[in-house]
Design a protein around this motif. Structure first.
Motif, PDB file in Angstrom:
ATOM      1  N   ARG A  46      10.734   2.201  -4.382  1.00 41.75           N
ATOM      2  CA  ARG A  46      11.576   3.294  -3.726  1.00 41.75           C
ATOM      3  C   ARG A  46      11.738   2.965  -2.047  1.00 41.75           C
ATOM      4  NH1 ARG A  46      11.147   8.293  -7.803  1.00 41.75           N
ATOM      5  NH2 ARG A  46      11.563   7.085  -9.597  1.00 41.75           N
ATOM      6  N   ASP A  47      10.541   2.472  -1.651  1.00 42.71           N
ATOM      7  CA  ASP A  47      10.717   2.358   0.020  1.00 42.71           C
ATOM      8  C   ASP A  47      11.094   1.039   0.225  1.00 42.71           C
ATOM      9  OD1 ASP A  47       8.477   0.833  -0.695  1.00 42.71           O
ATOM     10  OD2 ASP A  47       7.051   2.010   0.345  1.00 42.71           O
ATOM     11  N   GLY A  48      11.229   0.101  -0.555  1.00 42.47           N
ATOM     12  CA  GLY A  48      11.831  -1.249  -0.514  1.00 42.47           C
ATOM     13  C   GLY A  48      10.849  -2.100  -0.093  1.00 42.47           C
ATOM     14  N   GLN A  49       9.446  -1.826  -0.003  1.00 43.53           N
ATOM     15  CA  GLN A  49       8.453  -2.745   0.448  1.00 43.53           C
ATOM     16  C   GLN A  49       7.740  -3.497  -0.540  1.00 43.53           C
ATOM     17  OE1 GLN A  49       7.649  -2.302   3.950  1.00 43.53           O
ATOM     18  NE2 GLN A  49       9.547  -0.967   3.842  1.00 43.53           N
ATOM     19  N   LEU A  50       7.766  -3.135  -1.573  1.00 42.43           N
ATOM     20  CA  LEU A  50       7.191  -3.949  -2.866  1.00 42.43           C
ATOM     21  C   LEU A  50       8.227  -4.506  -3.954  1.00 42.43           C
ATOM     22  CD1 LEU A  50       4.169  -1.682  -3.481  1.00 42.43           C
ATOM     23  CD2 LEU A  50       4.156  -3.908  -2.403  1.00 42.43           C
ATOM     24  N   ILE A  51       8.096  -5.767  -4.474  1.00 41.95           N
ATOM     25  CA  ILE A  51       8.811  -6.355  -5.407  1.00 41.95           C
ATOM     26  C   ILE A  51       7.912  -6.720  -6.560  1.00 41.95           C
ATOM     27  CG2 ILE A  51      10.333  -8.149  -6.422  1.00 41.95           C
ATOM     28  CD1 ILE A  51      11.142  -8.529  -3.227  1.00 41.95           C
ATOM     29  N   ALA A  52       7.944  -6.286  -7.743  1.00 48.01           N
ATOM     30  CA  ALA A  52       7.170  -6.562  -8.989  1.00 48.01           C
ATOM     31  C   ALA A  52       8.012  -7.315  -9.831  1.00 48.01           C
ATOM     32  CB  ALA A  52       6.564  -5.411  -9.648  1.00 48.01           C
ATOM     33  N   SER A  53       7.469  -8.450 -10.393  1.00 47.68           N
ATOM     34  CA  SER A  53       7.973  -9.394 -11.245  1.00 47.68           C
ATOM     35  C   SER A  53       7.220  -9.744 -12.375  1.00 47.68           C
ATOM     36  CB  SER A  53       8.411 -10.498 -10.633  1.00 47.68           C
ATOM     37  OG  SER A  53       7.253 -11.251 -10.007  1.00 47.68           O
ATOM     38  N   GLY A  54       7.772  -9.748 -13.655  1.00 44.90           N
ATOM     39  CA  GLY A  54       6.967  -9.989 -14.950  1.00 44.90           C
ATOM     40  C   GLY A  54       7.692 -10.935 -15.565  1.00 44.90           C
ATOM     41  N   ASP A  55       6.976 -11.720 -16.138  1.00 44.43           N
ATOM     42  CA  ASP A  55       7.404 -13.017 -17.129  1.00 44.43           C
ATOM     43  C   ASP A  55       7.166 -12.924 -18.620  1.00 44.43           C
ATOM     44  OD1 ASP A  55       5.022 -14.378 -17.583  1.00 44.43           O
ATOM     45  OD2 ASP A  55       5.103 -15.411 -15.760  1.00 44.43           O
ATOM     46  N   ASP A  56       7.676 -13.975 -19.392  1.00 39.37           N
ATOM     47  CA  ASP A  56       7.718 -13.905 -20.727  1.00 39.37           C
ATOM     48  C   ASP A  56       6.472 -14.308 -21.081  1.00 39.37           C
ATOM     49  OD1 ASP A  56       8.005 -16.539 -19.764  1.00 39.37           O
ATOM     50  OD2 ASP A  56       8.777 -17.355 -21.698  1.00 39.37           O
ATOM     51  N   LYS A  57       5.145 -14.669 -20.434  1.00 42.73           N
ATOM     52  CA  LYS A  57       3.817 -14.800 -20.704  1.00 42.73           C
ATOM     53  C   LYS A  57       2.954 -13.792 -20.519  1.00 42.73           C
ATOM     54  CE  LYS A  57       4.274 -20.112 -20.753  1.00 42.73           C
ATOM     55  NZ  LYS A  57       5.457 -19.840 -21.227  1.00 42.73           N
ATOM     56  N   GLY A  58       3.588 -12.678 -19.958  1.00 43.02           N
ATOM     57  CA  GLY A  58       2.688 -11.486 -19.841  1.00 43.02           C
ATOM     58  C   GLY A  58       2.095 -11.518 -18.342  1.00 43.02           C
ATOM     59  N   MET A  59       2.565 -12.439 -17.329  1.00 51.18           N
ATOM     60  CA  MET A  59       2.016 -12.308 -16.107  1.00 51.18           C
ATOM     61  C   MET A  59       2.903 -11.536 -15.243  1.00 51.18           C
ATOM     62  SD  MET A  59      -0.352 -14.475 -16.657  1.00 51.18           S
ATOM     63  CE  MET A  59      -1.090 -15.334 -15.073  1.00 51.18           C
ATOM     64  N   LEU A  60       2.232 -10.906 -14.230  1.00 52.80           N
ATOM     65  CA  LEU A  60       2.631  -9.905 -13.279  1.00 52.80           C
ATOM     66  C   LEU A  60       2.384 -10.420 -11.970  1.00 52.80           C
ATOM     67  CD1 LEU A  60       3.753  -7.040 -12.522  1.00 52.80           C
ATOM     68  CD2 LEU A  60       1.218  -6.285 -12.281  1.00 52.80           C
ATOM     69  N   ILE A  61       3.582 -10.497 -10.965  1.00 54.48           N
ATOM     70  CA  ILE A  61       2.994 -10.830  -9.663  1.00 54.48           C
ATOM     71  C   ILE A  61       3.897  -9.602  -8.701  1.00 54.48           C
ATOM     72  CG2 ILE A  61       3.453 -12.427  -7.776  1.00 54.48           C
ATOM     73  CD1 ILE A  61       3.985 -14.745  -9.777  1.00 54.48           C
ATOM     74  N   ALA A  62       3.268  -9.408  -7.567  1.00 52.71           N
ATOM     75  CA  ALA A  62       3.625  -8.528  -6.647  1.00 52.71           C
ATOM     76  C   ALA A  62       3.696  -9.025  -5.387  1.00 52.71           C
ATOM     77  CB  ALA A  62       2.538  -7.269  -6.230  1.00 52.71           C
ATOM     78  N   TRP A  63       4.942  -8.652  -4.775  1.00 55.18           N
ATOM     79  CA  TRP A  63       5.511  -9.242  -3.710  1.00 55.18           C
ATOM     80  C   TRP A  63       5.744  -8.239  -2.448  1.00 55.18           C
ATOM     81  CZ3 TRP A  63       6.378 -14.383  -4.480  1.00 55.18           C
ATOM     82  CH2 TRP A  63       6.459 -14.954  -5.951  1.00 55.18           C
ATOM     83  N   ASP A  64       5.585  -8.871  -1.188  1.00 50.71           N
ATOM     84  CA  ASP A  64       5.856  -7.987  -0.283  1.00 50.71           C
ATOM     85  C   ASP A  64       7.270  -8.357   0.620  1.00 50.71           C
ATOM     86  OD1 ASP A  64       6.143  -7.245   2.777  1.00 50.71           O
ATOM     87  OD2 ASP A  64       3.826  -6.935   2.837  1.00 50.71           O
TER      88      ASP A  64
END
Length: 157
Positions: A46-64
């Protein structure tokens, strides 16, 4: 996913995430950390600082979103594809939804909660759906999480 201020948009195609400047209509950066997999879910805090992405293999990555770089290596969050993501209002927690495969070909859809300061799972997975979880959302004060599943049920947690 669009940032709360409407200035940036995040899109995914195959295994590449793109960060766009909405005002100028130009690509700012390609974020490439999901190796040969499909990015199924994106969410901007909500503050626009973080992005999260998830894929079809169950992997999660957090982004600044400010430095446009990953904050984590790919985290094995689920044993099957991540289908939905939601940050808490302050961005301190992230919920992930998936359809995790268990033995005997049974499916055990789960929701997991993540501490965004350590990127460690908080507590046990939340169980209660019988089929794939397709959407999750937190209320504005972060006290309720709603989930929708292919089992034709919505739940409040």
């Amino acid at each position: 996913a669009v940032s709360p201020d409407g200035q940036r948009m995040v899109t995914a195609s195959w295994n590449i995430i793109r960060l766009w400047d909405m005002k100028k209509g130009v690509l700012l950066k390609r974020l490439e950390r999901h190796s040969s997999s499909f990015v199924n879910a994106l969410y901007v805090s909500r503050d626009g600082q973080l992005i999260a992405s998830g894929d079809d293999k169950g992997m999660l990555i957090a982004w600044d979103s400010n430095i446009e770089e990953s904050l984590t290596q790919a985290i094995k969050a689920h044993s099957d594809g991540i289908s939905s993501l939601a940050f808490s209002p302050g961005g301190s927690l992230l919920a992930t939804g998936s359809e995790d495969g268990m033995i005997k070909l049974c499916k055990d859809p789960t929701i997991r909660e993540w501490d965004t300061s350590t990127w460690m799972q908080v507590g046990d997975p939340w169980k209660g759906h019988f089929k794939s979880i397709r959407a999750i959302s937190l209320n504005p004060n972060g006290t309720l999480l709603a989930s929708a599943s292919e089992d034709n049920r919505d739940r409040l947690w």
